[in-house]
Design a protein around this motif. Sequence first.
Motif, mmCIF file in Angstrom:
data_model
loop_
_atom_site.group_PDB
_atom_site.id
_atom_site.type_symbol
_atom_site.label_atom_id
_atom_site.label_comp_id
_atom_site.label_asym_id
_atom_site.label_seq_id
_atom_site.Cartn_x
_atom_site.Cartn_y
_atom_site.Cartn_z
ATOM 1 N N ARG A 178 0.889 -1.392 0.220
ATOM 2 C CA ARG A 178 -0.102 -0.117 -0.157
ATOM 3 C C ARG A 178 0.841 1.192 0.101
ATOM 4 N NH1 ARG A 178 -1.288 3.541 3.588
ATOM 5 N NH2 ARG A 178 0.090 2.466 5.433
ATOM 6 N N GLN A 230 1.627 3.220 -3.391
ATOM 7 C CA GLN A 230 0.850 4.979 -2.897
ATOM 8 C C GLN A 230 1.880 5.975 -3.518
ATOM 9 O OE1 GLN A 230 -1.217 6.886 0.604
ATOM 10 N NE2 GLN A 230 0.092 8.637 0.117
ATOM 11 N N GLU A 262 11.673 11.707 -11.603
ATOM 12 C CA GLU A 262 10.329 11.761 -10.634
ATOM 13 C C GLU A 262 9.623 10.122 -11.507
ATOM 14 O OE1 GLU A 262 8.011 15.389 -11.355
ATOM 15 O OE2 GLU A 262 9.562 16.175 -9.439
ATOM 16 N N LYS A 294 -4.446 5.486 -3.871
ATOM 17 C CA LYS A 294 -4.278 7.124 -3.658
ATOM 18 C C LYS A 294 -3.254 7.117 -4.293
ATOM 19 C CE LYS A 294 -7.387 7.123 1.326
ATOM 20 N NZ LYS A 294 -7.286 5.576 0.651
ATOM 21 N N TYR A 295 -2.820 8.281 -4.567
ATOM 22 C CA TYR A 295 -1.790 9.013 -4.507
ATOM 23 C C TYR A 295 -1.608 10.328 -3.239
ATOM 24 C CZ TYR A 295 -4.462 12.097 -7.967
ATOM 25 O OH TYR A 295 -5.109 12.269 -8.421
ATOM 26 N N SER A 319 -1.848 14.246 -2.139
ATOM 27 C CA SER A 319 -2.997 15.584 -2.012
ATOM 28 C C SER A 319 -2.026 16.110 -2.960
ATOM 29 C CB SER A 319 -3.406 15.221 -1.195
ATOM 30 O OG SER A 319 -2.694 15.512 0.275
ATOM 31 N N ASN A 359 9.595 13.413 4.992
ATOM 32 C CA ASN A 359 9.470 12.201 5.048
ATOM 33 C C ASN A 359 9.982 11.307 5.166
ATOM 34 O OD1 ASN A 359 7.288 10.811 3.171
ATOM 35 N ND2 ASN A 359 6.332 10.422 5.467
ATOM 36 N N MET A 363 0.144 19.126 4.575
ATOM 37 C CA MET A 363 -0.793 17.825 4.437
ATOM 38 C C MET A 363 0.012 17.002 3.759
ATOM 39 S SD MET A 363 -4.664 19.807 2.973
ATOM 40 C CE MET A 363 -4.825 21.623 3.549
ATOM 41 N N GLY A 394 0.205 13.263 6.274
ATOM 42 C CA GLY A 394 -0.745 12.847 6.249
ATOM 43 C C GLY A 394 -1.291 13.593 7.203
ATOM 44 N N SER A 408 -4.376 9.058 12.356
ATOM 45 C CA SER A 408 -3.629 8.110 11.505
ATOM 46 C C SER A 408 -3.547 6.422 11.826
ATOM 47 C CB SER A 408 -2.383 8.413 11.740
ATOM 48 O OG SER A 408 -1.580 7.466 11.141
ATOM 49 N N PRO A 409 -4.886 5.905 11.382
ATOM 50 C CA PRO A 409 -5.182 4.567 11.524
ATOM 51 C C PRO A 409 -3.641 3.345 11.322
ATOM 52 C CG PRO A 409 -5.875 5.330 9.215
ATOM 53 C CD PRO A 409 -5.533 6.691 10.203
ATOM 54 N N ASN A 410 -2.672 4.238 10.301
ATOM 55 C CA ASN A 410 -1.746 3.044 9.993
ATOM 56 C C ASN A 410 -0.258 3.438 10.861
ATOM 57 O OD1 ASN A 410 -3.604 1.762 7.938
ATOM 58 N ND2 ASN A 410 -2.547 4.056 7.548
ATOM 59 N N LYS A 425 7.911 3.476 9.161
ATOM 60 C CA LYS A 425 7.877 4.735 9.502
ATOM 61 C C LYS A 425 8.867 4.244 10.728
ATOM 62 C CE LYS A 425 3.899 6.928 9.071
ATOM 63 N NZ LYS A 425 2.255 7.473 8.995
ATOM 64 N N ASN A 431 3.228 11.331 12.160
ATOM 65 C CA ASN A 431 3.146 12.415 10.691
ATOM 66 C C ASN A 431 3.240 13.506 11.470
ATOM 67 O OD1 ASN A 431 2.162 9.937 9.654
ATOM 68 N ND2 ASN A 431 -0.015 10.452 9.425
HETATM 69 N N1 FAQ Z 1 -2.437 12.427 0.647
HETATM 70 O O1 FAQ Z 1 -2.604 6.347 8.323
HETATM 71 P P1 FAQ Z 1 -1.850 7.494 7.853
HETATM 72 C C1 FAQ Z 1 6.460 13.340 -3.842
HETATM 73 C C2 FAQ Z 1 -4.459 8.278 2.716
HETATM 74 S S1 FAQ Z 1 6.630 11.910 -2.888
HETATM 75 C C3 FAQ Z 1 -2.847 10.952 -0.322
HETATM 76 O O2 FAQ Z 1 -1.675 8.424 8.059
HETATM 77 P P2 FAQ Z 1 0.553 6.731 6.278
HETATM 78 C C4 FAQ Z 1 8.163 13.293 -5.040
HETATM 79 C C5 FAQ Z 1 -2.938 7.263 4.088
HETATM 80 O O3 FAQ Z 1 -2.187 7.044 2.398
HETATM 81 C C6 FAQ Z 1 4.408 11.968 -2.264
HETATM 82 N N2 FAQ Z 1 -2.981 9.967 0.600
HETATM 83 O O4 FAQ Z 1 -1.240 6.310 6.747
HETATM 84 C C7 FAQ Z 1 8.001 14.735 -5.865
HETATM 85 C C8 FAQ Z 1 -3.496 5.879 4.823
HETATM 86 O O5 FAQ Z 1 -4.307 5.588 3.456
HETATM 87 P P3 FAQ Z 1 -5.303 4.134 3.147
HETATM 88 C C9 FAQ Z 1 4.430 11.131 -1.614
HETATM 89 C C10 FAQ Z 1 -2.651 10.070 2.167
HETATM 90 O O6 FAQ Z 1 0.418 5.530 5.857
HETATM 91 C C11 FAQ Z 1 7.965 16.120 -5.682
HETATM 92 C C12 FAQ Z 1 -5.182 7.033 5.091
HETATM 93 O O7 FAQ Z 1 -4.967 8.298 4.461
HETATM 94 N N3 FAQ Z 1 5.888 10.200 -0.442
HETATM 95 O O8 FAQ Z 1 6.399 14.023 -2.863
HETATM 96 C C13 FAQ Z 1 -1.769 11.985 2.135
HETATM 97 O O9 FAQ Z 1 0.349 5.651 8.031
HETATM 98 C C14 FAQ Z 1 7.872 16.920 -5.617
HETATM 99 C C15 FAQ Z 1 -4.517 7.347 6.464
HETATM 100 O O10 FAQ Z 1 -3.353 7.632 6.907
HETATM 101 C C16 FAQ Z 1 5.194 9.322 -0.055
HETATM 102 O O11 FAQ Z 1 4.047 8.567 -0.410
HETATM 103 C C17 FAQ Z 1 -1.862 12.937 1.658
HETATM 104 N N4 FAQ Z 1 -1.285 13.421 1.950
HETATM 105 O O12 FAQ Z 1 0.683 7.591 6.529
HETATM 106 C C18 FAQ Z 1 7.021 13.893 -7.305
HETATM 107 C C19 FAQ Z 1 5.537 8.714 1.282
HETATM 108 N N5 FAQ Z 1 -1.650 11.106 3.671
HETATM 109 O O13 FAQ Z 1 -5.050 3.709 4.912
HETATM 110 C C20 FAQ Z 1 7.348 15.754 -7.970
HETATM 111 C C21 FAQ Z 1 6.054 6.996 1.542
HETATM 112 C C22 FAQ Z 1 -1.971 9.432 4.572
HETATM 113 O O14 FAQ Z 1 -6.387 4.676 3.701
HETATM 114 C C23 FAQ Z 1 7.168 16.245 -7.567
HETATM 115 N N6 FAQ Z 1 4.829 7.358 2.575
HETATM 116 N N7 FAQ Z 1 -3.543 9.760 2.912
HETATM 117 O O15 FAQ Z 1 -5.228 3.219 2.451
HETATM 118 C C24 FAQ Z 1 4.265 7.908 4.269
HETATM 119 O O16 FAQ Z 1 5.249 7.836 4.205
HETATM 120 C C25 FAQ Z 1 2.883 7.316 4.526
HETATM 121 O O17 FAQ Z 1 2.013 6.585 3.699
HETATM 122 C C26 FAQ Z 1 2.654 8.617 5.135
HETATM 123 C C27 FAQ Z 1 1.037 8.713 5.257
HETATM 124 C C28 FAQ Z 1 3.247 9.755 5.739
HETATM 125 C C29 FAQ Z 1 2.344 9.940 2.870
#
Ligand code: FAQ
Length: 327
Positions: A43, A47, A82, A113-114, A116, A142, A203, A206, A212-214, A224, A228
Amino acid sequence: MTVMESVPSESDLERHFEETIGRDQRIEPRDWLPEGYRKTMIRQIAQHAHSEIIGMQPEGNWITRAPSLRRKAILLAKVQDEAGHGLYLYSAAETLGADRDELTEKLISGRQKYSSIFNYPTLTFADVGVIGWLVDGAAICNQVPLCRSSYGPYARAMIRICKEESFHQRQGYELLMTMMNGTQQQRDMVQDATNRFWWPSLMMFGPPDDDSPNTAQSMAWKIKRHTNDELRQRFVDMTVPQAEALGVTLPDPDLAWNVERGHYDFGRIDWAELKQVISGGGPCNAERMARRRQAHEDGAWVREAAAEHARKQRERAVAAATEEVGA
Ligand code: FAQ
């Protein structure tokens, strides 16, 4: 005499998994892992991969309108990086048994998701600089701890990704510095872009920890390393002095250094907005998804040609091996 090797029981495997995590060692694709861990990893990695791929769109919007050849070359290289990040991440997800076509299908059907942040429009070239500064800045904050994530292929992918994101952040900051030293109109563009991207950047980390359920399980599995809210605070503390050096105002009247906490206090984030954007109601969700779907359909012939090429190569290799045996 035959020696019977004992097959490890589920609880032995589970204990071994927990001990590996406890010793801060990496879980590798060959290792047994609990189904919940596999699902969580897929997941998060999916994402993340989708975010990198969809994240090409807002900046890609400016490639043909970059103000100089130098800026165009920089932007092209960034957007290409990217795409590369998305590809490493899909490969990391494949090591967990995920099927890449299925992941893409889940993205374009809205089941995965992707981030926000990529659902906001890029209205001027200053947005390119602000995305580098704030969005890549938040991504680095992050993702640096994710280089120590417990799943080996993800942690290793993150090392290279973070190096490239750091470079992206610097090019964004350099672009903004140049604009801030330009005309009043350019300075206004930078301020306006900062006003629009500041809150959505916060935002990206997260929902708040108590919603934050996860987080709890992902911290226990060392997927992690920080919550967050911890990472969001780190980002604010890191960014305020950068904004001062740049000469822009962050759009938050409550932003103030708290001596007791040793951190900046900041205003209330509009969590309803995050929920709305995550659930498809952001300003550009429909446009981003339509573009991704179109690109997927347009790329069908490339996938077919690549699969056919691979099939012919396999056939030739088998024919050559058969000939060798027969000779
Ligand atoms: N947007 O329980 P939590 C970049 C979802 S890459 C959308 O806190 P978790 C490079 C979450 O998935 C940016 N959805 O979840 C670049 C969960 O979904 P579920 C991406 C969000 O996973 C730069 C639900 O809400 N980076 O920027 C968001 O423990 C410039 C509940 O949330 C990553 O993916 C959000 N903002 O923590 C490219 C880094 N926040 O369970 C181009 C890796 C939360 O319903 C140009 N990911 N959700 O399926 C992570 O570190 C974590 O997954 C978090 C969320 C911190 C994003």
